[in-house]
Scaffold this motif. Structure first.
Motif, PDB file in Angstrom:
ATOM      1  N   SER A 118       0.808  -1.224   0.000  1.00 14.28           N
ATOM      2  CA  SER A 118       0.000   0.000   0.000  1.00 14.28           C
ATOM      3  C   SER A 118       0.835   1.265   0.000  1.00 14.28           C
ATOM      4  O   SER A 118       0.320   2.350  -0.294  1.00 14.28           O
ATOM      5  N   SER A 131       4.675   3.678  -4.712  1.00 13.63           N
ATOM      6  CA  SER A 131       4.053   4.583  -5.675  1.00 13.63           C
ATOM      7  C   SER A 131       5.076   4.966  -6.732  1.00 13.63           C
ATOM      8  O   SER A 131       6.272   4.700  -6.588  1.00 13.63           O
ATOM      9  N   GLY A 148      -2.212  -4.836   1.271  1.00 14.00           N
ATOM     10  CA  GLY A 148      -2.790  -4.457  -0.009  1.00 14.00           C
ATOM     11  C   GLY A 148      -2.476  -5.443  -1.104  1.00 14.00           C
ATOM     12  O   GLY A 148      -1.908  -6.518  -0.883  1.00 14.00           O
ATOM     13  N   GLU A 149      -2.818  -5.039  -2.308  1.00  7.15           N
ATOM     14  CA  GLU A 149      -2.625  -5.870  -3.491  1.00  7.15           C
ATOM     15  C   GLU A 149      -2.262  -4.976  -4.657  1.00  7.15           C
ATOM     16  O   GLU A 149      -2.615  -3.792  -4.685  1.00  7.15           O
ATOM     17  N   ILE A 150      -1.563  -5.543  -5.635  1.00  4.51           N
ATOM     18  CA  ILE A 150      -1.178  -4.781  -6.810  1.00  4.51           C
ATOM     19  C   ILE A 150      -0.955  -5.751  -7.960  1.00  4.51           C
ATOM     20  O   ILE A 150      -0.502  -6.887  -7.750  1.00  4.51           O
ATOM     21  N   ASN A 193      -7.799  -3.349  -6.130  1.00  3.35           N
ATOM     22  CA  ASN A 193      -8.045  -2.141  -5.361  1.00  3.35           C
ATOM     23  C   ASN A 193      -6.729  -1.395  -5.143  1.00  3.35           C
ATOM     24  O   ASN A 193      -6.200  -1.326  -4.037  1.00  3.35           O
ATOM     25  N   ASN A 194      -6.190  -0.865  -6.234  1.00  3.39           N
ATOM     26  CA  ASN A 194      -4.934  -0.119  -6.154  1.00  3.39           C
ATOM     27  C   ASN A 194      -4.885   0.845  -7.336  1.00  3.39           C
ATOM     28  O   ASN A 194      -5.256   0.481  -8.463  1.00  3.39           O
ATOM     29  N   ASN A 195      -4.434   2.060  -7.078  1.00  4.53           N
ATOM     30  CA  ASN A 195      -4.345   3.055  -8.148  1.00  4.53           C
ATOM     31  C   ASN A 195      -3.145   2.834  -9.056  1.00  4.53           C
ATOM     32  O   ASN A 195      -3.030   3.498 -10.086  1.00  4.53           O
ATOM     33  N   TYR A 196      -2.247   1.925  -8.660  1.00  7.03           N
ATOM     34  CA  TYR A 196      -1.027   1.715  -9.426  1.00  7.03           C
ATOM     35  C   TYR A 196      -0.878   0.250  -9.815  1.00  7.03           C
ATOM     36  O   TYR A 196      -1.568  -0.639  -9.304  1.00  7.03           O
ATOM     37  N   GLU A 197       0.053  -0.006 -10.737  1.00  4.76           N
ATOM     38  CA  GLU A 197       0.425  -1.361 -11.114  1.00  4.76           C
ATOM     39  C   GLU A 197       1.912  -1.364 -11.454  1.00  4.76           C
ATOM     40  O   GLU A 197       2.526  -0.300 -11.641  1.00  4.76           O
TER      41      GLU A 197
END
Length: 626
Positions: A199, A202, A241-243, A283-287
């Motif tokens: 999480s 970035s 979190g997850e990505i 559920n993450n704004n990035y990858e």
């Protein structure tokens, strides 16, 4: 004289107190000590801060295709944090004038990341609380640095005797990252001091290391204009979190040999970028895109990294959510299971299998779900089973419905056992409120929209799904190109472009044969507008002929004759004419950017009688609502 002197000073004290009271009232809008708490890693929930300044980051080598980046100077009235960044998905707050100097915001979601010798706060989601403030609140000061945190390490600077550098001599840098502690990382490995939770990573971090369980591994090939390729995708999960992560071609082959689904690994290196919602449902704004710098090594699995990370959303909340390109995790009881049935896809004409379910949760609201393809065939759940769904795709078909692709039946989880107990005791005896219809696989929508809704509602941007709608628009321009009219294969089932193959023969590579003749076809884009906006509409042969009122053969022969003036006049004859256009909107990737392409399905002139009836009905609806 003495009385006058006392009255004068009393008047001064009263006037001096007024700003103080007002100051106290304004200060109460801010979260006391928020900046210090964030920099100390305490992560206060939804702190309110003041934006002292908003500055666009200028770079001589900036890529014009990339979104702008903005630096914020934040204050809690006592301390300031000039090293803050606005996530690019929030740029509209700046461009639309909602986020401006001195406004008070609530940081609904944020992260604090150490970058080199300082800490940067990245605002991921916010709410503007007060945009009427016109000056700085309080007297915020910079935070004095911890000398130990600011001191250079032995690897980066010569050794200095401790007694020769007093505490007061430390440079003032309030954003120095604290020294790393050898605490166990959260991903399941027991000793790696540099591991960060998923999480917290970035695009603003130069280097990072995570420890995560690898799940949902998928490898496939693809073909595009650049040739054939290979892509490896996977989900990375830790306790926080997850990505999603992907690798291409050689890197896909290299990393495939290093990983085993379900195992825990320490991962470092790769490019973190904005997530593409068309392909990313996590559920993450990035990858992450893995590259040659990526290192993946096995880690000790202590069993504390989950195999699936859920963020369950109640069915009652799904009903009110914006269903444009939206996904949600769902925990529910299966109420009914339909039979697998075959239908014909209207888009491709292929036969596909679907199965409808109905599920319910503690809100006593039931919603319809659809399984597709192999998932529909292999589904072995029964009524009364508890199902956990990962990233169900929301649709507004029949009000609200879901499409499922990843799910578990009766997994061993505390929330699953609790839901089963509720259903057995009271749920199955309750009267259920049904939301919408069963299944998400209905026909195409003929919903009438205005052009501004295409962008506002993100039509066509839902992953793997096209949106259909009808709009009335005026054609204002036809984009003329050398390839807008071409010679095509005369076969009924093939419309591919042909090449001249010798004398009076035309070769079709798709059919692998030569023909004595060909047929003309048209393809071009037009600019369409109404009172709310403008968009570019792609037209294939049938809709092109409907717009121009001439066949492709007529236009092709005219182009071959060299009569450019008459050809241009026929193109311009469509200018400023109104049409009813049934459209298909679908997201496409262009230069690593997702764009919405709108194509015409059918085009017809506006029928004055039908349009008048429609407008009268709309006016009656507004009158009734008022």
């Amino acid at each position: 004289l003495l009385d006058s002197h006392s009255s004068f000073h009393a008047h001064i004290r009263r006037n001096r107190d007024l700003p103080d009271n007002k100051h106290t009232s304004i200060m109460s809008q801010l979260t006391d000590g928020a900046i210090m708490s964030i920099l100390d890693g305490k992560n206060p929930e939804a702190p309110k801060v003041q934006v002292l300044s908003v500055k666009k980051i200028q770079s001589a080598n900036a890529d014009p295709t990339k979104p702008d980046r903005y630096r914020l100077n934040l204050s809690d009235g006592t301390h300031r944090q000039p090293s803050a960044m606005l996530a690019t998905q929030l740029n509209d707050f700046v461009t639309e004038g909602k986020l401006k100097q001195y406004c008070v915001i609530q940081m609904d979601r944020y992260i604090c990341s150490p970058v080199q010798d300082r800490k940067i706060v990245i605002v991921l989601n916010l709410t503007v609380v007060d945009d009427t403030v016109t000056s700085e609140i309080g007297s915020p000061q910079s935070i004095k640095a911890d000398p130990a945190a600011a001191a250079p390490t032995a690897a980066s600077a010569p050794a200095v005797k401790e007694e020769t550098k007093p505490v007061d001599a430390a440079p003032t840098n309030p954003y120095v990252a604290p020294p790393r502690q050898n605490a166990p990382p959260r991903g399941g490995v027991s000793s790696n001091a540099n591991v960060k939770p998923i999480s917290s990573i970035s695009p603003y971090m130069n280097s990072w290391t995570i420890c995560a369980r690898i799940t949902n591994v998928n490898q496939r090939t693809y073909r595009n204009a650049k040739g054939d390729g290979k892509i490896l995708s996977m989900d990375l999960i830790d306790n926080d979190g997850e990505i999603k992560a992907t690798a291409f071609n050689q890197e896909a082959d290299r990393l495939t040999a290093l990983i085993e689904p379900g195992k825990v690994y320490v991962i470092r290196g790769g490019r973190i970028k904005q997530a593409n919602p068309r392909y990313n449902r996590l559920n993450n704004n990035y990858e992450i895109t893995f590259d040659h710098s990526t290192e993946i090594t096995p880690a000790q699995d202590q069993g504390n990294a989950p195999s699936v990370l859920y963020n369950f959303v109640p069915i009652s909340t799904l009903v009110t959510m914006d269903k444009t390109n939206s996904f949600a995790d769902v925990l529910a009881v299966v109420v009914s299971v339909g039979d697998a049935a075959s239908i014909t896809s209207k888009r491709t004409g292929n036969e596909i299998t679907k199965r409808d379910l109905q599920i319910v949760d503690k809100s006593a609201m039931a919603v319809g779900c659809t399984l597709w393809g192999d998932e529909a065939t292999s589904f072995d759940g029964n009524a009364g089973d508890v199902i956990t769904v990962k990233s169900a795709r929301l649709s507004d078909y029949n009000g609200c419905s879901l499409s499922l692709s990843s799910y578990e039946i009766n997994p061993d989880r505390p929330e699953v056992h609790a839901l089963r107990g509720w259903y057995e005791v009271e749920g199955k005896n309750q009267t259920l409120t049904k939301v919408g219809g069963v299944g998400a696989g209905g026909g195409r929508s003929d919903r009438r929209v205005v052009i501004s809704q295409i962008k506002e509602e993100h039509l066509g941007m839902t992953a793997d799904k096209a949106d259909y709608f009808v709009c009335k628009g005026t054609v204002t321009f036809v984009r003329k190109t050398d390839r807008m009219i071409y010679k095509a294969c005369p076969s009924e089932q093939c419309n591919k472009r042909v090449m001249e193959d010798g004398m009076d023969e035309y070769r079709c590579e798709k059919c692998q044969r030569s023909y004595k003749d060909f047929k003309y076809r048209m393809i071009f884009s037009v600019s369409v507008l109404d009172g709310t906006g403008q968009f570019w509409l792609s037209n294939f042969n049938e809709t092109s002929e409907a717009l121009l009122g001439h066949t492709a053969k007529e236009m092709g022969q005219l182009q071959e004759s060299g009569d450019e003036r008459t050809f241009d006049a026929m193109l311009q004859s469509v200018y400023f004419k109104q049409f009813m256009i049934k459209c298909r909107a679908k997201a496409e990737m262009y230069n690593d950017e997702t764009r919405c392409k709108v194509s015409a399905v059918s085009v017809s002139p506006v029928n004055p009688v039908q349009e008048s009836k429609y407008l009268i009905d709309e006016i009656k609806k507004y009158a009734a609502a008022a």
